[in-house]
Write a protein that holds these residues in place. Structure first.
Motif, PDB file in Angstrom:
ATOM      1  N   GLU A   4       0.835  -1.193   0.000  1.00 17.52           N
ATOM      2  CA  GLU A   4       0.000   0.000   0.000  1.00 17.52           C
ATOM      3  C   GLU A   4       0.873   1.248   0.000  1.00 17.52           C
ATOM      4  O   GLU A   4       1.891   1.302   0.695  1.00 17.52           O
ATOM      5  N   PRO A   5       0.483   2.241  -0.770  1.00 18.37           N
ATOM      6  CA  PRO A   5       1.233   3.501  -0.748  1.00 18.37           C
ATOM      7  C   PRO A   5       0.976   4.247   0.551  1.00 18.37           C
ATOM      8  O   PRO A   5      -0.022   4.016   1.237  1.00 18.37           O
ATOM      9  N   LYS A   8       0.511  10.018   2.121  1.00 18.72           N
ATOM     10  CA  LYS A   8       1.005  11.200   1.410  1.00 18.72           C
ATOM     11  C   LYS A   8       0.935  11.015  -0.107  1.00 18.72           C
ATOM     12  O   LYS A   8       0.804  11.991  -0.852  1.00 18.72           O
ATOM     13  N   MET A   9       1.001   9.772  -0.581  1.00 17.80           N
ATOM     14  CA  MET A   9       0.956   9.535  -2.022  1.00 17.80           C
ATOM     15  C   MET A   9      -0.371   9.959  -2.636  1.00 17.80           C
ATOM     16  O   MET A   9      -0.459  10.170  -3.844  1.00 17.80           O
ATOM     17  N   SER A  10      -1.396  10.110  -1.815  1.00 12.66           N
ATOM     18  CA  SER A  10      -2.678  10.575  -2.340  1.00 12.66           C
ATOM     19  C   SER A  10      -2.586  12.007  -2.855  1.00 12.66           C
ATOM     20  O   SER A  10      -3.439  12.470  -3.615  1.00 12.66           O
ATOM     21  N   LEU A  11      -1.545  12.710  -2.423  1.00  7.73           N
ATOM     22  CA  LEU A  11      -1.341  14.089  -2.873  1.00  7.73           C
ATOM     23  C   LEU A  11      -0.640  14.161  -4.227  1.00  7.73           C
ATOM     24  O   LEU A  11      -0.583  15.219  -4.844  1.00  7.73           O
ATOM     25  N   PHE A  12      -0.100  13.015  -4.666  1.00  7.67           N
ATOM     26  CA  PHE A  12       0.667  12.998  -5.905  1.00  7.67           C
ATOM     27  C   PHE A  12      -0.062  12.146  -6.944  1.00  7.67           C
ATOM     28  O   PHE A  12       0.131  10.936  -7.016  1.00  7.67           O
TER      29      PHE A  12
END
Length: 389
Positions: A4-5, A8-12
């Motif tokens: 799972e990422p 914070k990766m949801s921002l990219f």
């Protein structure tokens, strides 16, 4: 195994450039003539002087050591360049730091100065790396609109006092990407006064400082009285010297700010390949002859594309520099839908304005990376698009 990422990766989000390229490739396979005006990657090769120098240095076995913080020859060349071109005196030891292209410097810089929740003043639209850096630092962006009424310059007076008092960093880009607005001495003086009043660090992205087509060159922020007290300027050799793939840039200005950036970078990398640094130094020492030739070429392209789009009924943001044209198309489609329609019907690849922020809806960005004949052909093809207006 479950992978799972991080949250914070949801921002990219995934960049749209790959989708545009893939769709263009698909259309090309079906016989469509493709003219790619999306990425600002120079199509003109580096000067022969630079190619020969790089080749000679790369053949030396001793060139393959770590360079760590960079070679002194590069820093000194930056200082000579700023002295000649911008009439700005810099100290090679304390006021220059090298970065692996401006993208790396821009994305990492907020980490050095912003805590979680700190406010960063940026623009809408803006170059995508700014938001990436802000999010990586856990900071909060405050978007200043770039409007036609204000000459596409961010209006500092419109920033609420409570926002300005909390801001740690102000990011400017003049002439900019995607909107190539030009700065003035008066405007930069207002920036310095604003930064001093609210204790805000100023970062001016000057990546397109050598791209001007009439009159005087764009101003260096550091040439403004008091600028070095509050800020820094980042510049790159990618565009101005056709050295995009070498990934070499630098940040100059306030010595205390530079020292903090050096501390951060000492934990991130071991420096740029020495032949690249020394070739970049040579480029800076021959800037006038190299950039003059590029300016002539890009001035012609700029005129062809600007005037051509206006003739087919597009509204184009006035500009006298930069590497891009920011244009409003005359159709009632989202910018992303229009970008794909333009590839499908005209074979012209452009970047949807919303890539750069919500204020980019209804606009596209076109890069001056094709010769004048191809740009003329692109305008003809765009003018032949059949959509309901």
């Amino acid at each position: 195994m479950i992978i799972e990422p991080s949250l914070k990766m949801s921002l990219f989000t995934e960049a749209i450039f790959g989708k545009l390229k893939a769709f263009a490739a698909q259309q090309k396979q079906q016989g469509t003539e493709i003219i790619d005006l999306s990425l600002g990657s120079p199509d003109i090769p580096p000067a022969t002087l630079l190619l020969d120098h790089m080749a000679q240095l790369a053949a030396k076995p001793e060139s393959y050591r770590y360079t760590l913080s960079g070679v002194q020859a590069f820093n000194e060349a930056v200082c000579r360049y700023y002295d000649r071109v911008n009439n700005v005196k810099l100290d090679a030891q304390t006021e220059v730091v090298q970065t692996m292209g401006s993208q790396e410097g821009l994305v990492h810089l907020p980490i050095a100065f912003c805590n979680h929740g700190d406010i960063v003043l940026t623009t809408n639209p803006a170059y995508v790396a700014y938001d990436a850096g802000i999010h990586l630092a856990g900071a909060t962006p405050y978007y200043m609109p770039l409007t036609k009424e204000n000459g596409y310059l961010p209006d500092l007076a419109s920033v609420p006092v409570e926002i300005a008092e909390k801001a740690k960093l102000l990011i400017l880009n003049l002439p900019g990407n995607p909107v190539p607005a030009m700065p003035s001495t008066k405007y930069f003086e207002e920036v310095v006064a604003f930064a001093k009043k609210y204790n805000i660090i100023v970062l001016h992205d000057a990546a397109y400082s050598e791209f001007y087509f009439k009159g005087d060159a764009p101003l260096s922020f550091l040439a403004t009285a008091g600028a070095k007290e509050v800020g820094i300027e980042i510049n790159s050799l990618s565009k101005s010297f056709s050295l995009a793939g070498t990934r070499v840039a630098y940040i100059v200005g306030n010595a205390e700010i530079i020292q903090i950036i050096k501390q951060l970078k000492s934990n991130l990398d071991f420096g740029i390949f020495e032949p690249i640094q020394l070739t970049a130094a040579l480029a800076l020492d021959h800037a006038e002859e190299i950039t003059a030739s590029l300016r002539t070429t890009f001035a012609e392209r700029h005129h062809v594309l600007m005037s051509g789009l206006q003739q087919i009924g597009w509204e184009v943001a006035p500009s006298n520099g930069g590497m891009f044209v920011w244009a409003k198309y005359p159709y009632h489609l989202t910018s992303e839908d229009f970008a794909f329609k333009a590839i499908e019907q005209a074979g012209v690849v452009m970047v949807p304005g919303t890539v750069f922020g919500t204020a980019g809806e209804g606009y596209v960005r076109l890069a001056l990376v094709q010769n004048t004949e191809r740009l003329t052909r692109a305008v003809e093809k765009l003018g032949a698009i059949k959509l309901s207006e």
